[in-house]
Design a protein around this motif. Structure first.
Motif, short mmCIF file in Angstrom:
data_model
loop_
_atom_site.label_atom_id
_atom_site.label_comp_id
_atom_site.label_asym_id
_atom_site.label_seq_id
_atom_site.Cartn_x
_atom_site.Cartn_y
_atom_site.Cartn_z
N MET A 8 0.83 -1.20 0.00
CA MET A 8 0.00 0.00 0.00
C MET A 8 0.87 1.25 0.00
O MET A 8 1.98 1.25 0.54
N PRO A 9 0.38 2.35 -0.60
CA PRO A 9 1.14 3.61 -0.51
C PRO A 9 1.37 4.00 0.95
O PRO A 9 0.53 3.73 1.81
N ASP A 10 2.49 4.66 1.19
CA ASP A 10 2.76 5.08 2.56
C ASP A 10 3.01 6.59 2.68
O ASP A 10 3.35 7.08 3.75
N ASP A 11 2.78 7.33 1.59
CA ASP A 11 3.01 8.78 1.64
C ASP A 11 1.70 9.51 1.93
O ASP A 11 1.21 10.31 1.14
N TRP A 12 1.13 9.21 3.08
CA TRP A 12 -0.11 9.85 3.52
C TRP A 12 -0.08 9.96 5.04
O TRP A 12 0.66 9.25 5.72
N GLN A 13 -0.95 10.85 5.57
CA GLN A 13 -0.99 11.07 7.01
C GLN A 13 -2.37 10.80 7.61
O GLN A 13 -2.47 10.36 8.74
N ALA A 34 -3.91 -0.77 13.08
CA ALA A 34 -2.96 -0.76 14.20
C ALA A 34 -1.55 -0.48 13.71
O ALA A 34 -0.79 0.30 14.33
N THR A 35 -1.19 -1.08 12.60
CA THR A 35 0.14 -0.86 12.02
C THR A 35 0.31 0.61 11.62
O THR A 35 1.37 1.22 11.87
N TRP A 36 -0.72 1.19 11.03
CA TRP A 36 -0.63 2.59 10.59
C TRP A 36 -0.57 3.55 11.77
O TRP A 36 0.20 4.50 11.74
N THR A 37 -1.39 3.35 12.78
CA THR A 37 -1.36 4.28 13.91
C THR A 37 -0.02 4.19 14.65
O THR A 37 0.45 5.20 15.18
N ASP A 38 0.58 3.01 14.67
CA ASP A 38 1.92 2.88 15.26
C ASP A 38 2.93 3.76 14.53
O ASP A 38 3.92 4.20 15.12
N GLN A 39 2.70 3.97 13.25
CA GLN A 39 3.61 4.79 12.43
C GLN A 39 3.31 6.28 12.56
O GLN A 39 3.93 7.10 11.88
N GLY A 40 2.34 6.63 13.41
CA GLY A 40 2.01 8.03 13.63
C GLY A 40 0.95 8.57 12.71
O GLY A 40 0.70 9.79 12.68
N ARG A 41 0.28 7.72 11.94
CA ARG A 41 -0.77 8.18 11.04
C ARG A 41 -2.09 8.33 11.80
O ARG A 41 -2.32 7.66 12.81
N GLU A 113 -6.60 11.67 3.16
CA GLU A 113 -5.95 11.34 1.88
C GLU A 113 -6.34 9.93 1.43
O GLU A 113 -6.43 9.65 0.24
N LEU A 114 -6.54 9.06 2.40
CA LEU A 114 -6.93 7.67 2.14
C LEU A 114 -8.30 7.42 2.76
O LEU A 114 -8.53 7.75 3.92
N VAL A 115 -9.21 6.87 1.97
CA VAL A 115 -10.52 6.45 2.47
C VAL A 115 -10.58 4.92 2.38
O VAL A 115 -10.16 4.33 1.37
N ILE A 116 -11.07 4.29 3.42
CA ILE A 116 -11.14 2.83 3.50
C ILE A 116 -12.60 2.42 3.62
O ILE A 116 -13.37 3.05 4.35
N THR A 117 -12.99 1.39 2.89
CA THR A 117 -14.33 0.84 3.05
C THR A 117 -14.29 -0.66 2.84
O THR A 117 -13.21 -1.26 2.70
N LEU A 118 -15.48 -1.28 2.83
CA LEU A 118 -15.59 -2.73 2.76
C LEU A 118 -16.20 -3.14 1.42
O LEU A 118 -16.92 -2.36 0.78
N ASN A 119 -15.95 -4.36 1.03
CA ASN A 119 -16.39 -4.97 -0.21
C ASN A 119 -17.83 -4.60 -0.59
O ASN A 119 -18.78 -4.98 0.08
N PRO A 120 -18.02 -3.87 -1.72
CA PRO A 120 -19.36 -3.52 -2.17
C PRO A 120 -19.92 -4.48 -3.22
O PRO A 120 -21.00 -4.26 -3.75
N ASP A 121 -19.18 -5.55 -3.51
CA ASP A 121 -19.58 -6.46 -4.57
C ASP A 121 -20.76 -7.33 -4.13
O ASP A 121 -21.11 -7.42 -2.95
N ASP A 122 -21.36 -8.02 -5.08
CA ASP A 122 -22.53 -8.83 -4.78
C ASP A 122 -22.21 -10.00 -3.86
O ASP A 122 -23.08 -10.46 -3.09
#
Length: 240
Positions: A8-13, A34-41, A113-122
């Motif tokens: 995944m890209p990592d140039d976001w906050q 959890a991994t991202w918040t550990d990195q200060g995001r 900068e990053l939006v996360i969601t869940l599977n919208p497929d059928d």
């Protein structure tokens, strides 16, 4: 040869995770968070319903309060302190302009900068039919990421337009493109799901901790062969 996943890209906050129900993020995605918040995001949660129709043994008014408490506790395990609920009715969330507006307004407030969601497929894996709530919310998130940046769409939201969403990452996709190494976040991903104890106890006779560990570790290690042998959470990444 198994197709390898890209990191995944990592140039976001800032990220905003938007899903239909309490617990949707905990079935794997929380280990990445959890991994991202550990990195200060910074990661915030937006839950479209309170999951009030999700526990057969509890009336909706009681279940909604229980599930909200469980979600806030679950978020805290992975370093998330901002958890908002939109109060759309669980089980009958409707895709449409009202939902798109609510989500666009939240994106404008949080300015991710990053939006996360869940599977919208059928389906899930072509085998299990996805729920109407997941389909409606996932699709609305993909659309609202664009709505949020257009000043002529939903011009009456409190926050100003935000055209800074660079990616939408869909968790639980049957066709992932990217992954996050969750070696350091995996244990907290398990514990975050365990916080949904009332929900899990109504769902299965299995001990909640065993249930959560089997699922979360199983998912993460299943992906490892496509990500350099490392336990991972997958996403289908859409660039904007």
């Amino acid at each position: 040869m198994t197709d390898q996943l890209e990191p995944m890209p990592d140039d976001w906050q800032r990220a905003l995770a938007i899903v239909a129900h309490p617990d949707d993020l905990e079935y794997g995605c929380a280990a990445a968070i959890a991994t991202w918040t550990d990195q200060g995001r910074e990661v915030a949660y937006l839950i479209v319903s309170r999951g009030e129709a999700g526990i057969d043994t509890l009336a909706p008014a009681e279940a909604g309060a229980v599930r909200e408490r469980e979600e806030r506790a679950s978020a805290a395990v992975v370093g998330v302190t901002s958890v908002e609920f939109l109060d759309h009715a669980d089980g009958v969330i409707e895709y449409g302009t009202a939902l798109r507006k609510d989500i666009a307004a939240a994106i404008r407030r949080h300015r991710p900068e990053l939006v996360i969601t869940l599977n919208p497929d059928d389906t899930w894996g072509g085998t299990y039919w996805n729920t109407p709530d997941h389909r409606a919310v996932g699709r609305a998130v993909l659309d609202a990421a664009g709505d949020a940046g257009n000043r002529w769409i939903f011009p009456d939201t409190e926050a100003e337009p935000w055209n800074g969403v660079r990616w939408v990452a869909v968790a639980g996709s049957d066709s992932p493109t990217h992954a996050v190494d969750v070696t350091d976040g995996l244990e907290r991903g398990v514990r975050s799901l365990v916080e949904h104890r009332a929900y899990i106890e109504a769902l299965t006779d299995q001990d909640p901790e065993s249930y959560a560990r089997d699922l979360i570790e199983g998912f993460a290690h299943q992906v490892a062969e496509r990500f350099g042998g490392r336990p991972a959470v997958t996403f289908r990444l859409f660039r904007r």
